[in-house]
Scaffold this active site. Sequence first.
Site, PDB file in Angstrom:
ATOM      1  N   HIS A   1       0.831  -1.207   0.000  1.00 33.40           N
ATOM      2  CA  HIS A   1       0.000   0.000   0.000  1.00 33.40           C
ATOM      3  C   HIS A   1       0.863   1.253   0.000  1.00 33.40           C
ATOM      4  CE1 HIS A   1      -3.934  -1.735   0.458  1.00 33.40           C
ATOM      5  NE2 HIS A   1      -3.636  -2.368   1.577  1.00 33.40           N
TER       6      HIS A   1
ATOM      7  N   GLU B   1      -0.643 -13.722 -16.864  1.00 29.49           N
ATOM      8  CA  GLU B   1      -0.145 -13.686 -15.497  1.00 29.49           C
ATOM      9  C   GLU B   1       0.442 -15.023 -15.063  1.00 29.49           C
ATOM     10  OE1 GLU B   1      -3.331 -11.091 -13.156  1.00 29.49           O
ATOM     11  OE2 GLU B   1      -4.234 -12.341 -14.722  1.00 29.49           O
TER      12      GLU B   1
ATOM     13  N   CYS C   1       0.766  -4.071 -17.781  1.00 27.68           N
ATOM     14  CA  CYS C   1       0.028  -3.223 -16.843  1.00 27.68           C
ATOM     15  C   CYS C   1       0.453  -3.482 -15.400  1.00 27.68           C
ATOM     16  CB  CYS C   1      -1.475  -3.423 -16.991  1.00 27.68           C
ATOM     17  SG  CYS C   1      -2.048  -5.103 -16.719  1.00 27.68           S
TER      18      CYS C   1
END
Length: 563
Positions: free
Chosen positions: A188, A417, A488
Amino acid sequence: MSNRTVLHGIGVSAGTASGPVAVVTPAVGIDEHEPASVDPEADGERIRGVLQDVSASLSARAEHANSDASKAVLEATAALANDKGLIRGVDKELKKGAGATKAIHDAVEVYAAKLRKLGGYMAERVTDLYDIRDRATARLRGLPEPGIPDMAEPSVLVAHDLAPAETATLDQNLVLGIITEAGGATSHTAILAAQLGIPCAVQVKGIAEAIIDAPSVALDGGVGEVIVSPNESDVAELEERSRRRAAALAGSSGEGATRDGHKVKLLANIGTAEDAEKAAKLDLEGSGLFRSEFLFLDREAAPSVEEQAETYTRALRAFGDRRVVVRTLDAGADKPLSFADLGEEENPALGRRGLRLSQAREDLLTDQLEALAAAGQAVPDAELWVMAPMVATVEEANWFAERARAAGLAKVGVMVETPAAAIRARQVLEEVDFASIGTNDLSQYTMAADRMQGELAELLSPWQPAVPSMIRETCRGGEATGKSIGVCGEAGGDPLMALVLVGLGVKSLSMAPGKVRAVRAALRLHDFDTCRQMANFAVDARTAAGAREAVFNLADPVLKDLL
């Protein structure tokens, strides 16, 4: 006064800063002298009241969050403070005879272990859970809650780690930089610091001891260098680095392209309609990742087709005729939804998540595709692309493509992925129109290392030669089929790694909006042939450090001012 000390961590948000130290108040911990509970029912009521107070406090903070994504994180943390499973765990510990603070501590540890096992989004929430524990413990003990102190002057924050409740309300006018002992490149703290443009270094071991009595600290968030008690020449050098960085960024505008004109679309990662409206005002070419799961998380029921369509329409309208790539619901066992619970799994991180959940609950995908199609019709000039997460096989790609096209969506793709999708990219791409590589998960699955575990940061580096090797295989599939390959993940926002990705064959890079200028400037310093040479060096290197060093040595000297 402390002696000058140089420490090194992981740079996660470029830029330099120097100034006085503001130490984040640490957690107080268990009351070692508290008596065992003799009235579990009464103690349970008291703890529930404290948890409700913590929840209310976090909800209040959410109203002053510095972004809509931060507000969503705070609201989710507030809800977690009232989680029934956590409260049941506290009651269980009290009945064993634990005191109030120990009951919270032990219940949280049990809950945290479960979240870590789930992996993905739920593993990220362990930090939120510990924040709740620490705030509740402080209230029970009548002591100050952990957190950012009142700052009378602009300062550099130093902490073991920063909870979402703190990062979500940072004052950019007062926080010059951030240094933490824990955390990782996708934590975060790292992601928010990059979004806000605050220099940040994580995994700086020994910083807590080094800053005792230190009058000031300096850091370079690009390379992760921290100087405790810097001298005048250190500060002057950092100021010079800042000046050089500003000069290197000057004129960084317009389309993304290498020095010799090889085009590379530069796009933004977003999570909400509000994110889209803010990013669309910036000098970038669209959005390469709209994380649609924010519409679904922490809800009792799935959003309606109408609600979804309204959100997607806002995002498309904001970007006009620029590209917007929407990732369909990326949830499942690692991001459990109360309305789509498929039951417990032995290894949820490798279970029915992403597209696998959509196959089990096709109604959710059907509604989402209908909403996306409606948004596309409402904004006819929009360039809407739609992609599915966690695709591993040709059959999965075909299954998704058939349904998306039947819904009236013209541009359909998949996320790469998994190593399986990378190795078989040509066959997978024969079923769809494009692919986007999620470098965070691709690194995690390639290296068998949990991306939320800061201690494994070295294994999770996109410079690990196996990772660009996987990306090269994906791009070869794109070349063979004439399909576009984008990135991305966080790697796309690293100016040096961006050159490697372009050299491997990536056509678009999507990143935190604040990183676009530096990546665009880096591309314009190099021609495409140099990027391809860099890519070969990265793939052929024996180690991650060797890969980065080889590429760095090929780069224009001005590039170091962008890192």
